[in-house]
Design a protein around this motif. Structure first.
Motif, short mmCIF file in Angstrom:
data_model
loop_
_atom_site.label_atom_id
_atom_site.label_comp_id
_atom_site.label_asym_id
_atom_site.label_seq_id
_atom_site.Cartn_x
_atom_site.Cartn_y
_atom_site.Cartn_z
N PRO A 448 0.77 -1.25 0.00
CA PRO A 448 0.00 0.00 0.00
C PRO A 448 0.80 1.30 0.00
O PRO A 448 0.44 2.24 -0.69
N HIS A 449 1.88 1.39 0.77
CA HIS A 449 2.58 2.68 0.91
C HIS A 449 3.83 2.79 0.04
O HIS A 449 4.64 3.69 0.23
N ASP A 450 4.00 1.87 -0.90
CA ASP A 450 5.18 1.92 -1.76
C ASP A 450 5.10 3.08 -2.75
O ASP A 450 4.03 3.37 -3.31
N SER A 451 6.23 3.72 -2.96
CA SER A 451 6.32 4.78 -3.97
C SER A 451 6.55 4.15 -5.35
O SER A 451 7.08 3.03 -5.44
N PRO A 452 6.15 4.85 -6.41
CA PRO A 452 6.40 4.33 -7.77
C PRO A 452 7.90 4.14 -8.00
O PRO A 452 8.71 4.97 -7.57
N ILE A 453 8.27 3.04 -8.63
CA ILE A 453 9.69 2.75 -8.90
C ILE A 453 9.94 2.85 -10.40
O ILE A 453 9.40 2.08 -11.19
N LYS A 454 10.77 3.82 -10.76
CA LYS A 454 11.13 3.98 -12.17
C LYS A 454 12.31 3.08 -12.53
O LYS A 454 12.37 2.55 -13.63
N LYS A 455 13.23 2.97 -11.59
CA LYS A 455 14.43 2.17 -11.87
C LYS A 455 14.91 1.54 -10.57
O LYS A 455 14.95 2.18 -9.53
N LEU A 456 15.26 0.26 -10.63
CA LEU A 456 15.77 -0.43 -9.46
C LEU A 456 17.17 0.05 -9.11
O LEU A 456 18.03 0.15 -9.99
N SER A 457 17.39 0.34 -7.83
CA SER A 457 18.71 0.79 -7.39
C SER A 457 19.67 -0.39 -7.32
O SER A 457 19.26 -1.55 -7.25
N PHE A 458 20.97 -0.07 -7.31
CA PHE A 458 21.98 -1.12 -7.23
C PHE A 458 21.85 -1.91 -5.93
O PHE A 458 21.95 -3.14 -5.92
N SER A 459 21.61 -1.19 -4.82
CA SER A 459 21.51 -1.86 -3.52
C SER A 459 20.30 -2.79 -3.49
O SER A 459 20.37 -3.89 -2.92
N ARG A 460 19.20 -2.37 -4.12
CA ARG A 460 17.99 -3.20 -4.12
C ARG A 460 18.21 -4.45 -4.96
O ARG A 460 17.80 -5.56 -4.57
N ILE A 461 18.84 -4.30 -6.10
CA ILE A 461 19.14 -5.46 -6.95
C ILE A 461 20.09 -6.42 -6.23
O ILE A 461 19.88 -7.65 -6.23
N SER A 462 21.11 -5.85 -5.57
CA SER A 462 22.10 -6.68 -4.86
C SER A 462 21.44 -7.48 -3.75
O SER A 462 21.69 -8.68 -3.59
N PHE A 463 20.59 -6.79 -2.99
CA PHE A 463 19.93 -7.49 -1.89
C PHE A 463 18.96 -8.53 -2.43
O PHE A 463 18.81 -9.62 -1.86
N GLY A 464 18.30 -8.23 -3.55
CA GLY A 464 17.40 -9.19 -4.18
C GLY A 464 18.14 -10.45 -4.61
O GLY A 464 17.65 -11.57 -4.42
N ILE A 465 19.34 -10.28 -5.17
CA ILE A 465 20.16 -11.43 -5.59
C ILE A 465 20.57 -12.26 -4.37
O ILE A 465 20.57 -13.49 -4.41
N LEU A 466 20.89 -11.56 -3.26
CA LEU A 466 21.26 -12.25 -2.03
C LEU A 466 20.09 -13.10 -1.52
O LEU A 466 20.28 -14.25 -1.10
N VAL A 467 18.88 -12.55 -1.59
CA VAL A 467 17.69 -13.29 -1.13
C VAL A 467 17.44 -14.50 -2.04
O VAL A 467 17.12 -15.59 -1.56
N VAL A 468 17.57 -14.33 -3.34
CA VAL A 468 17.40 -15.45 -4.28
C VAL A 468 18.42 -16.54 -3.98
O VAL A 468 18.10 -17.74 -4.00
N SER A 469 19.67 -16.14 -3.67
CA SER A 469 20.71 -17.12 -3.32
C SER A 469 20.32 -17.90 -2.08
O SER A 469 20.55 -19.12 -1.98
N PHE A 470 19.70 -17.20 -1.11
CA PHE A 470 19.27 -17.86 0.12
C PHE A 470 18.16 -18.87 -0.18
O PHE A 470 18.13 -19.96 0.39
N VAL A 471 17.26 -18.52 -1.09
CA VAL A 471 16.18 -19.45 -1.48
C VAL A 471 16.78 -20.70 -2.13
O VAL A 471 16.36 -21.83 -1.83
N ILE A 472 17.75 -20.49 -2.99
CA ILE A 472 18.42 -21.63 -3.65
C ILE A 472 19.13 -22.50 -2.60
O ILE A 472 19.12 -23.74 -2.67
N TYR A 473 19.74 -21.83 -1.61
CA TYR A 473 20.43 -22.55 -0.53
C TYR A 473 19.45 -23.43 0.24
O TYR A 473 19.77 -24.58 0.61
N MET A 474 18.23 -22.94 0.47
CA MET A 474 17.24 -23.70 1.25
C MET A 474 16.59 -24.82 0.45
O MET A 474 16.11 -25.80 1.03
N ALA A 475 16.54 -24.69 -0.88
CA ALA A 475 15.76 -25.61 -1.71
C ALA A 475 16.02 -27.09 -1.46
O ALA A 475 15.07 -27.89 -1.35
N PRO A 476 17.28 -27.54 -1.31
CA PRO A 476 17.50 -28.98 -1.08
C PRO A 476 16.90 -29.48 0.24
O PRO A 476 16.75 -30.69 0.43
#
Length: 656
Positions: A448-476
């Motif tokens: 609900p309170h998110d602002s419009p995002i025109k472009k993903l920041s470097f920090s947001r992309i980096s943290f997103g990749i870290l979270v995806v890596s954690f999901v892959i780590y948990m998968a087995p």
């Protein structure tokens, strides 16, 4: 919020009433004859400082009122109206938002009774009331009184069966001097407190990066540095402001130390109770959705207004109330983090001490910026501007709260043996939650309170990749034979043997173990091997860490499998009842009786009676003739534990 507070007080009251060894009220009685058929029964109560007893005239929808009743199946007398009360006070309750009628320090309560049978020589009354400070305790006592004015002491006793089973519970231990020296866990305990302090500090730092706190930093620092003509005084006031923030959060943890002192087993009982864990689960889910922006949790606005008014006093007192105002008005952002810290500390072995360590770290993280920016005001220019990133931080915290919530639901499931949240199911839920977090970070879902995002920041992309890596780590982890051991998650998912797949045994790592002391002792005598007595718990995080990260080491695993008889006693197994023939009453040293009805009751009492310890994991090495082989051990590192096991074996061989 009021409903949650009410439910929490209700649940807390149930456990304090059931578990406390001592009570913050002392009751004495006397009898005064009024006529041949009427007598006054006088209850004189002395209360601990800070505690209140609630009047029988306390309003509805508030704390429980005092009640005096005749015991069931008693006849020959009746109560004449309600009791007469002396020295009551009115006290406004912010929780109930009304005035309550209370006794403080002392209470004189006089109940008149009338005989309907003049042959009656004694009466039996029940005194029920509620006393509260930060928590509440129910007082429920029966009194047998002689009309001659004497209190008839009814001797507390247990039957022969209970005496026999109590004797079996108390071991004839040899070489107990090792126990008096304590275990080698002091350094580990300090390390544990430091870890909790760091976690609290991280929590406080995350709270800084929320919309409720971050904008306050430049405003407050500017206020202190510009309000005073003397620059040094302004800096001093800002540092004092930060100091008071730390003190306020430490003070919030102090009442829980009182609970720790009432009964050494109480925090363990709280942490492993099914319904309290479900309560924590619901609360953290509510907090998570609050962080997502669907609604806001705040303390009553009147609290903030009162503190704000008090802060205008000036001087040191005014600065203290300014700090208290910050704690109150920022609650919608700090509350969920503090709630997680509270729940996590109460469901750990350190209990109140860990809570204080965590609160200190939390308060320090909040306070540091105010002091540092007052000392170096030019740093304010380097602060990022407030914006949508603050709400992003809140949403990320919401996902973390949601993941943590399922840990408490898992505790309830393990203790109650519902078999709903098996290890693979739990890991699957976490995979879904963190996948949702990854989608949010990559702007595929919004709140609900998110602002419009025109472009993903470097920090947001980096943290997103870290979270995806954690999901892959948990998968087995959802597979029968995982590709790798999820060591980073040790203590959070259920134990490996609590699985949807068929396991070799219901013991850690597929080891052979006994869950009854007598059975394990008989086996040790048969094969002449030493015993590893493992006091553990279904909801014990550090137990799982030891099993999955220390016991799993090849040399330790082989030693446990080949050289020891493992006896694992689950002290929180309070949903599984003992066979009726094994249930008994245990007479405590203070004269009170504890009902031993479940396996958890039995093994928790067994541990405290024989080893004067209530924490888990707690390991003791014994010979088959109950000689203690070396100092007891608790949560520790791999090398220390292996050396401890080897020392026990060497001592056993020498004694043989």
């Amino acid at each position: 919020m009021k409903k949650f507070i009410t439910l929490f007080i209700f649940l807390f009251t149930l456990f304090l009433n059931a578990q406390t060894e001592d009570e913050p009220i002392k009751l004495e009685t006397s009898v005064t004859k009024i006529s041949e058929t009427e007598y006054d029964i006088i209850f004189s109560a002395t209360l601990y400082k800070g505690w209140y007893l609630y009047s029988q005239y306390n309003p509805e929808n508030a704390s429980l009122p005092l009640e005096i009743t005749i015991l069931e199946n008693e006849s020959g007398y009746k109560l004449v109206g309600k009791a007469d009360e002396k020295d009551t006070f009115k006290k406004y309750s912010d929780i109930w938002e009304l005035e309550e009628i209370v006794f403080k320090d002392k209470a004189i309560i006089t109940q008149r009774i009338q005989l309907t049978n003049k042959k009656i020589t004694q009466i039996k009354l029940n005194f029920f009331g509620q006393v509260c400070e930060t928590a509440c305790i129910n007082i429920d006592e029966n009194f047998t009184l002689s009309l001659a004015g004497n209190l008839i002491e009814e001797t507390v006793s247990i039957d022969e069966k209970s005496k026999k089973l109590t004797q079996q519970l108390q071991l004839d231990l040899k070489n107990t001097a090792l126990l008096k020296n304590g275990s080698d866990s002091n350094s580990e305990s300090s390390d544990g407190l430091f870890s909790i302090f760091i976690l609290g500090f991280v929590g406080g730092f995350l709270a800084l990066l929320t919309p409720c706190v971050f904008p306050m930093i430049p405003l407050t620092v500017s206020f202190f540095t510009k309000q005073s003509k003397n620059k040094k005084k302004g800096i001093f006031n800002a540092i004092l402001y930060g100091f008071f923030i730390v003190i306020i959060y430490i003070l919030l943890s102090l009442p829980f130390h009182f609970l720790d002192n009432l009964d050494p087993e109480i925090l363990n009982t709280i942490s492993t109770n099914v319904w309290l864990n479900i309560f924590f689960f619901v609360v953290l889910v509510v907090f998570a959705f609050s962080f997502f922006g669907f609604f806001e949790i705040t303390l009553p606005s009147s609290w903030g207004n009162k503190m704000d008014d008090a802060s205008s006093v000036g001087g040191i007192i005014g600065i203290f109330f300014m700090a208290l105002t910050l704690a109150i008005v920022s609650f919608s952002c700090t509350g969920p983090i503090l709630g997680s810290l509270l729940a996590g500390s109460l469901t750990s072995d350190g209990g109140a001490t860990q809570l204080t360590a965590g609160m200190t770290g939390f308060g320090l993280a909040l306070a540091l910026p105010f002091a540092l920016f007052a000392l170096f005001p030019n740093w304010l220019n380097s602060l990022p501007k407030s914006g949508g990133w603050l709400n992003t931080t809140k949403v990320v915290l919401g996902f973390l709260e949601l993941a943590l919530a399922f840990k408490f639901l898992s505790n309830a499931d393990l203790v109650a043996h519902w078999d709903l949240l098996k290890r693979e199911v739990f890991i699957g839920i976490w995979i879904v939650i963190f996948s949702g977090l990854a989608l949010y970070l990559f702007a595929k879902i919004k709140f609900p309170h998110d602002s419009p995002i025109k472009k993903l920041s470097f920090s947001r992309i980096s943290f997103g990749i870290l979270v995806v890596s954690f999901v892959i780590y948990m998968a087995p982890g959802v597979l029968k034979n995982p590709t790798w051991n999820l060591g980073l998650l040790s203590g959070f998912p259920p134990p490996q043997f609590y699985s949807i797949y068929e396991q070799e045994s219901e013991c850690p790592l597929g080891l052979d173990c006994y869950k009854d002391f007598e059975e394990g002792l008989a086996k040790a005598k048969e094969v002449n091997k030493p015993i590893l007595l493992d006091f553990t718990g279904w909801a014990c995080v550090n137990c799982r860490k030891m099993e999955e990260n220390v016991w799993s080491e090849l040399d330790i695993y082989q030693t446990l499998k080949n050289d020891y008889i493992l006896i694992s006693l689950y002290v929180d197994d309070n949903e599984k009842e003992l066979p009726e023939a094994q249930q008994f009453d245990f007479l405590k040293a203070n004269g009170k009786i504890k009902k031993i009805k479940t396996y958890g009751n039995k093994w928790a009492t067994f541990q405290y009676v024989n080893f004067n310890n209530t924490s888990q994991p707690y390991y003791v090495l014994l010979s088959p003739d109950l000689e203690i082989l070396n100092k007891a051990q608790q949560y520790t590192d791999r090398d220390t534990y292996y050396a401890w096991l080897k020392e026990g074996l060497q001592n056993f061989e020498e004694k043989n």
